[in-house]
Design a protein around this motif. Structure first.
Motif, short mmCIF file in Angstrom:
data_model
loop_
_atom_site.label_atom_id
_atom_site.label_comp_id
_atom_site.label_asym_id
_atom_site.label_seq_id
_atom_site.Cartn_x
_atom_site.Cartn_y
_atom_site.Cartn_z
N PHE A 63 17.80 -43.34 -65.00
CA PHE A 63 16.40 -43.71 -64.91
C PHE A 63 16.08 -45.24 -65.80
O PHE A 63 16.64 -45.01 -66.51
N TYR A 64 15.30 -46.05 -65.18
CA TYR A 64 14.87 -46.98 -65.90
C TYR A 64 13.11 -47.31 -66.18
O TYR A 64 13.06 -46.56 -64.30
N ASN A 65 13.13 -48.31 -66.72
CA ASN A 65 11.54 -48.71 -66.90
C ASN A 65 11.99 -50.07 -66.20
O ASN A 65 12.30 -50.69 -64.74
N SER A 66 10.34 -50.42 -65.61
CA SER A 66 9.84 -51.51 -65.51
C SER A 66 11.03 -52.26 -64.80
O SER A 66 11.08 -53.72 -63.93
N SER A 67 11.30 -52.96 -66.10
CA SER A 67 12.28 -53.68 -66.82
C SER A 67 13.64 -53.98 -66.89
O SER A 67 14.70 -54.52 -66.86
N GLY A 68 14.12 -52.85 -66.02
CA GLY A 68 15.54 -52.80 -65.54
C GLY A 68 16.23 -52.03 -66.77
O GLY A 68 17.46 -52.22 -66.56
N VAL A 69 15.74 -51.71 -68.27
CA VAL A 69 16.75 -50.95 -68.77
C VAL A 69 16.48 -49.68 -68.55
O VAL A 69 15.63 -48.43 -69.03
N GLU A 70 18.06 -49.11 -68.91
CA GLU A 70 17.93 -47.12 -68.78
C GLU A 70 16.88 -46.90 -70.09
O GLU A 70 17.91 -47.13 -70.88
N THR A 71 16.34 -45.55 -69.79
CA THR A 71 15.87 -45.20 -70.60
C THR A 71 15.75 -43.27 -70.32
O THR A 71 15.34 -42.97 -69.14
N GLU A 72 15.86 -42.82 -71.21
CA GLU A 72 15.69 -41.26 -71.21
C GLU A 72 13.82 -40.93 -70.42
O GLU A 72 13.27 -41.42 -70.66
N LEU A 73 14.09 -39.90 -69.72
CA LEU A 73 13.29 -39.94 -68.61
C LEU A 73 11.60 -39.27 -69.13
O LEU A 73 10.97 -39.92 -69.12
N MET A 74 12.28 -38.36 -70.50
CA MET A 74 10.79 -38.17 -71.02
C MET A 74 10.13 -39.49 -71.75
O MET A 74 8.70 -39.57 -72.30
N ALA A 75 10.71 -39.95 -72.57
CA ALA A 75 10.38 -41.27 -73.23
C ALA A 75 9.66 -42.22 -72.12
O ALA A 75 8.91 -43.24 -72.85
N LEU A 76 10.82 -42.25 -71.07
CA LEU A 76 10.03 -43.31 -70.30
C LEU A 76 8.70 -42.99 -69.49
O LEU A 76 7.89 -43.43 -69.62
N LEU A 77 8.22 -41.59 -69.03
CA LEU A 77 6.46 -40.79 -68.75
C LEU A 77 6.18 -41.44 -69.95
O LEU A 77 4.99 -41.39 -69.63
N LYS A 78 6.54 -40.98 -71.11
CA LYS A 78 5.18 -41.17 -72.85
C LYS A 78 5.09 -42.10 -72.20
O LYS A 78 3.61 -42.92 -72.85
N ALA A 79 6.41 -43.38 -72.40
CA ALA A 79 5.62 -44.93 -72.77
C ALA A 79 4.83 -45.54 -71.79
O ALA A 79 4.14 -46.32 -71.41
N GLY A 80 4.68 -43.89 -70.26
CA GLY A 80 3.32 -44.76 -68.88
C GLY A 80 2.29 -43.76 -68.99
O GLY A 80 1.71 -43.90 -68.18
N GLY A 81 2.20 -43.05 -70.64
CA GLY A 81 0.68 -43.12 -70.28
C GLY A 81 0.97 -41.21 -70.80
O GLY A 81 -0.26 -40.68 -70.90
N MET A 82 1.97 -40.40 -70.31
CA MET A 82 1.94 -38.67 -69.84
C MET A 82 2.07 -38.06 -71.14
O MET A 82 2.53 -38.66 -72.19
N ASN A 83 1.53 -37.46 -71.34
CA ASN A 83 1.41 -36.90 -72.84
C ASN A 83 1.76 -34.84 -72.73
O ASN A 83 2.29 -34.85 -73.66
N THR A 84 2.22 -34.56 -70.98
CA THR A 84 2.51 -33.69 -70.87
C THR A 84 3.73 -33.30 -70.64
O THR A 84 3.90 -34.24 -69.78
N ILE A 85 4.71 -32.57 -70.06
CA ILE A 85 5.58 -32.07 -69.79
C ILE A 85 5.37 -30.20 -68.98
O ILE A 85 5.10 -29.28 -69.34
N ARG A 86 6.30 -30.01 -67.83
CA ARG A 86 5.38 -28.85 -67.31
C ARG A 86 6.83 -28.70 -66.88
O ARG A 86 7.66 -29.14 -66.17
N LEU A 87 7.75 -26.95 -66.73
CA LEU A 87 9.03 -26.99 -67.01
C LEU A 87 8.78 -25.39 -66.03
O LEU A 87 8.43 -23.95 -66.85
N ARG A 88 9.86 -25.25 -64.81
CA ARG A 88 9.95 -24.00 -64.19
C ARG A 88 10.80 -23.04 -64.83
O ARG A 88 11.71 -23.16 -65.32
N VAL A 89 10.29 -21.36 -65.33
CA VAL A 89 11.30 -20.96 -65.12
C VAL A 89 12.13 -19.46 -63.73
O VAL A 89 10.48 -19.46 -63.29
N TRP A 90 13.38 -19.99 -63.78
CA TRP A 90 13.62 -19.01 -62.61
C TRP A 90 14.06 -17.71 -63.36
O TRP A 90 14.92 -18.08 -64.96
#
Length: 350
Positions: A63-90
């Motif tokens: 996953f990459y930020n808008s500048s093309g820098v590879e970034t861990e997904l959750m950190a990328l979403l947080k940098a984009g303003g998100m504050n919550t992660i939803r996870l499913r359980v099987w």
């Protein structure tokens, strides 16, 4: 008289010295500043279900930020303003993804980034949604009493594992898109709303036993369908079911999103009036290549949820926005084919 004056002079000098010492002592050892309390977790929920993350990473997806820098997904979403992660359980998935260990690992990653966590129990070994609510293989032969016990035990085990790992989810969803109940046929709402209500209560009680402050969600899709929601929650209420939040899904097209969002707002207001419960849009999505329409929709639905009376509109979450390149055939994400977020996620920015 001279003796008295001498004594008074000595006394005054000593008093001045004592005061000076006291002042010097205070200035050299200042009182510590009071600790700044952490803000309460009452901010509007802006988040995403990213349950595919470990599977995508194992397959080599990056996953990459808008500048093309590879970034861990959750950190990328947080940098984009998100504050919550939803996870499913099987319960016992064939490939291991979304099982207890996998969910704990993802939840720990979210917590380390300061993200809030929502847990969604599918009560199945695979996908549970409006069209399918299959029992886990290990529960297939259980009678209804055994089914309730298995659900409660599974909930307790998963949440206890999170607690042991230092993660406290703020929300627990008993079932996923339970438009007609769950754990069919026993918990099929159109066949036995009473049994579905008992299953909801088994999950509710087990969740509260581990995390008393967690809010429990009953989640139904098609947020615009008021008759469906009235049927479901009237039925649950009349059968003594317990829940804290009404969860909704909304997946419109680029041509009908405005109409469906308006209908959803009317439904959300009706749910608040009718049941007095909080509302959360747990899932949204639109075709990844319709980013402009998707951005307008997400911005609009966030605004509508924020407009609900009594601060009962809790938040909006995008479902698997990071899925790109036709990952497992899913095309309603919000990343382009180079692994960068599209403008569809801009409304989540502060």
């Amino acid at each position: 008289m001279m003796i008295k004056l001498f004594r008074l002079s000595v006394f005054s000098s000593l008093l001045v010295l004592a005061m000076a010492f006291s002042c010097n002592k205070k200035s050299s050892s200042p009182e510590p500043e009071p600790p700044v309390p952490e803000p309460p977790a009452t901010s509007f929920v802006k988040g995403a279900d990213v349950s595919w993350i470990t599977e995508m990473e194992a397959a080599g997806r990056k996953f990459y930020n808008s500048s093309g820098v590879e970034t861990e997904l959750m950190a990328l979403l947080k940098a984009g303003g998100m504050n919550t992660i939803r996870l499913r359980v099987w319960v016992n998935p064939a490939n291991g993804y979304n099982n207890q260990a996998d969910v704990v690992a993802k939840a720990v990653r979210a917590k380390a980034l300061g993200l809030r966590v929502m847990i969604v129990f599918h009560h199945s070994d695979t996908w549970a949604d409006p069209g399918k609510q299959g029992k886990p293989a290990a529960w297939a032969s259980l009678d209804f009493a055994g089914l309730k016990s298995a659900l409660a035990n599974h909930t307790t085990a998963m949440l206890t594992a999170l607690k042991d790992a230092g993660v406290s989810p703020e929300w627990v969803s008993v079932g996923n898109e339970t438009n007609d109940g769950m754990l069919w046929p026993d918990g099929k709402a159109s066949t036995s709303m009473a049994q579905f209500a008992q299953l909801v209560n088994a999950g509710y009680d087990a969740s509260k036993a581990v995390f008393p402050d967690a809010k429990v969600i009953v989640h139904v899709s098609n947020a615009f369908n008021n008759s469906l929601f009235r049927w479901m929650f009237d039925g649950l209420k009349s059968n003594g079911a317990k829940w804290d939040i009404i969860g909704m899904s909304l997946y419109p097209s680029p041509t009908d999103w405005s109409t469906l969002a308006t209908q959803s707002l009317a439904n959300m207001n009706d749910m608040i009036t009718r049941y007095g419960k909080e509302i959360m849009i747990c899932e949204v999505g639109m075709s990844w290549d319709q980013a402009a329409a998707s951005k307008a929709f997400v911005m609009d639905i966030i605004s509508k949820v924020k407009s609900l009376p009594g601060n009962k509109g809790l938040g909006v979450l995008y479902w698997e926005p990071q899925s790109y390149g036709n990952w497992q055939g899913y095309t309603l994400g919000a990343f382009d084919n180079s692994g960068k977020p599209t403008i569809a996620l801009d409304p989540f920015k502060d």
